[in-house]
Write an enzyme that holds these catalytic residues in place. Structure first.
Site, short mmCIF file in Angstrom:
data_model
loop_
_atom_site.label_atom_id
_atom_site.label_comp_id
_atom_site.label_asym_id
_atom_site.label_seq_id
_atom_site.Cartn_x
_atom_site.Cartn_y
_atom_site.Cartn_z
N SER A 148 0.79 -1.28 0.21
CA SER A 148 -0.05 0.02 0.02
C SER A 148 0.81 1.28 -0.10
CB SER A 148 -1.01 -0.06 1.22
OG SER A 148 -1.00 1.37 1.55
N LYS A 149 0.47 2.25 -0.78
CA LYS A 149 1.46 3.54 -0.90
C LYS A 149 1.33 4.17 0.65
CE LYS A 149 0.25 4.59 -5.30
NZ LYS A 149 -0.56 5.39 -6.44
N ARG A 150 0.53 3.66 1.35
CA ARG A 150 0.48 4.26 2.77
C ARG A 150 1.48 3.67 3.73
NH1 ARG A 150 -4.33 5.43 0.52
NH2 ARG A 150 -4.89 3.32 0.99
#
Ligand code: GLU
Length: 480
Positions: free
Chosen positions: A256-258
């Site tokens: 996830s980009k997060r």
């Protein structure tokens, strides 16, 4: 006649180039180049609020850094297909939307967000797990429309999808895929502010730009039947689609980009001193397996070897250790001039190099070249050479407490004082002289010197430390 192959990478400039985006771009590029086709860079910038300043530019620069060179882009337009930014193509979308409206394939919808929500809630209360638009506006009369307009409402346009219609296609990565329109619902093609949605604009663009193949992330799989429905209404050829599997972390979870624990953006790798050859090679093997298990590829060898049939249909594991191992491999291959250019900025973070010549910088870099996994790592690896660590491990403290230690250090310092060069032979001779004079050899001879110079009991050879630091600094540390 077969159409010439044209593919595209079409990022939304809502952020910087991510590993998943780079992978989509790379596979489109390899496919195009393997088949002698054209690779287009198009900007899907209609989600205006989410666009970030510099997003387009940095994505393009990072692609070029990786060796993925667009044949067409906003900066390199082919007049037949330009412009390449969706916000510059709004009139085109409106013309096609108008056509759909006239043919009855699209209709105006005046429902407010609250009304849509109320309808969804009601459907859910009736046990419908995936509510759809209830077609409230499908058959509005002229009077009803006039009333909405008088209320100040602005319509969006919805596609009236064909009921109970099967949409199937042969995915280049996953094989046959099948959807039914009953699971989709009439979706918005143009928002009430006149901006087209992604699924609408992408079809118009792919058609007008004569895109023949689309490789993209699995997250777009459920968009594909929507897009195919549009191709069918327009009577256009449908490109071949290939949906690449998700990238997962070591625990099997989707990247996830997060997830800030894993570096995922090209800019982060560049900043840390990863080489484009290594990142390219790593991404290449993230979802593609060569027929002979070859591990190292250049761009041209990858283009030659690429076969879309070998793209993997199971999730690809992102292994940061493998990436570092690969980067280390490529760092070790660098010739002196390239390595110097690569390592200099990192060494400048480590110590002031304004008074140092390139030979010194290269000498220092070479001390760590074999073990370095990325450029910035030298800052940590070489730190004790510039800021000696405090000695606190028991074994080292014991050596420092030996009765021979002080005489050894002083005798060695005297030898250094008399040196005119720091060649290996000279430094070796100095140790020999101390050994002969004091009768001390091995660990009690070398370790105190090393500890005085860096604070660590192992690592870079003493002769190299001496060469690097120079006489004055060596004496200062030995006598400090
Ligand atoms: N702009 C879309 C994205 O960034 C492109 C999707 C596509 O390739 O169709 O995900």
């Amino acid at each position: 006649m077969e159409k010439p192959i044209r593919v595209r990478y079409a990022p939304s400039p809502t952020g910087f180039l991510h590993i998943g985006g780079a992978r989509s771009a790379l596979f489109n590029y390899l496919f195009a180049k393997h088949h002698g086709g054209t690779f287009v860079f198009r900007v899907e910038d209609t989600d205006i609020e989410r666009n970030v300043v510099g997003g387009e530019e940095s994505q393009l620069n990072d692609l070029i850094w990786l060796g993925i060179l667009p044949d067409e882009s906003p900066a390199k337009p082919n007049p037949k297909y330009a412009p390449y930014r969706q916000t510059e193509r709004l009139d085109t979308y409106h013309q096609y939307a108008q056509w759909l409206l006239e043919k009855g394939y699209a209709y105006e919808c005046y429902c407010s967000e609250e009304e849509l929500q109320a309808s969804r809630d009601a459907q859910m209360a009736n046990g419908i797990a995936a509510p759809q638009y209830d077609r409230h506006c499908l058959h509005l009369t002229a009077e009803q429309k006039a009333k909405y307009i008088a209320e100040g409402r602005k319509p969006c346009l919805r596609l009236r999808i064909q009921d109970h219609h099967d949409i199937a296609f042969d995915d280049l990565v996953r094989g046959p895929v099948h959807f039914n329109n009953d699971d989709i619902g009439d979706w918005v093609i143009v928002k009430s502010n006149g901006i087209p949605t992604y699924n609408f604009a992408v079809v118009i663009d792919d058609h007008l730009m004569e895109i023949t193949h689309v490789f993209r992330g699995e997250e777009h799989l459920s968009n594909t039947p929507k897009q195919i429905q549009l191709y069918e209404y327009f009577g256009w050829d449908i490109p071949r689609f290939g949906h690449m599997t998700i990238i997962v972390n070591e625990h099997g979870k989707k990247l996830s980009k997060r997830d800030h624990d894993i570096l995922q953006f090209m800019s982060q790798y560049r900043e840390l001193g990863f080489l484009p050859e290594a990142i390219f090679n790593f991404i290449l093997l993230l979802g593609w397996t060569p027929s002979d298990n070859q591990e190292f590829f250049t761009m041209s060898s990858a283009i030659a070897a690429f076969e879309e049939s070998r793209m993997s249909a199971s999730p690809s594991m992102f292994d940061p250790n493998k990436m570092m191992w690969m980067n280390n491999h490529y760092i070790r291959q660098l010739d002196d001039a390239t390595f110097l250019k690569f390592i200099k900025p990192f060494i400048a973070r480590l110590t002031d190099i304004s008074g140092k010549d390139d030979a010194w910088v290269l000498f220092l870099g070479n001390l760590f070249k074999e073990q370095m996994r990325f450029g910035a790592e030298i800052v940590e690896l070489a730190k004790p050479l510039f800021t000696p660590l405090e000695v606190n491990d028991p074994e080292s403290l014991e050596v420092l407490a030996l009765p021979t230690t002080t005489p050894v250090i002083e005798a060695f310092a005297k030898q250094v004082e008399a040196m005119n060069d720091f060649e290996n032979e000279t430094v070796k001779a100095a140790f020999k002289a101390v050994q002969t004079a004091l009768g001390v050899k091995g660990k009690p001879l070398y370790m105190p010197i090393r500890l005085k110079l860096t604070g660590i009991p192992h690592g870079v050879e003493i002769v190299n430390i001496v060469k690097l630091l120079g006489k004055e600094e060596v004496l200062r540390r030995l006598r400090g």
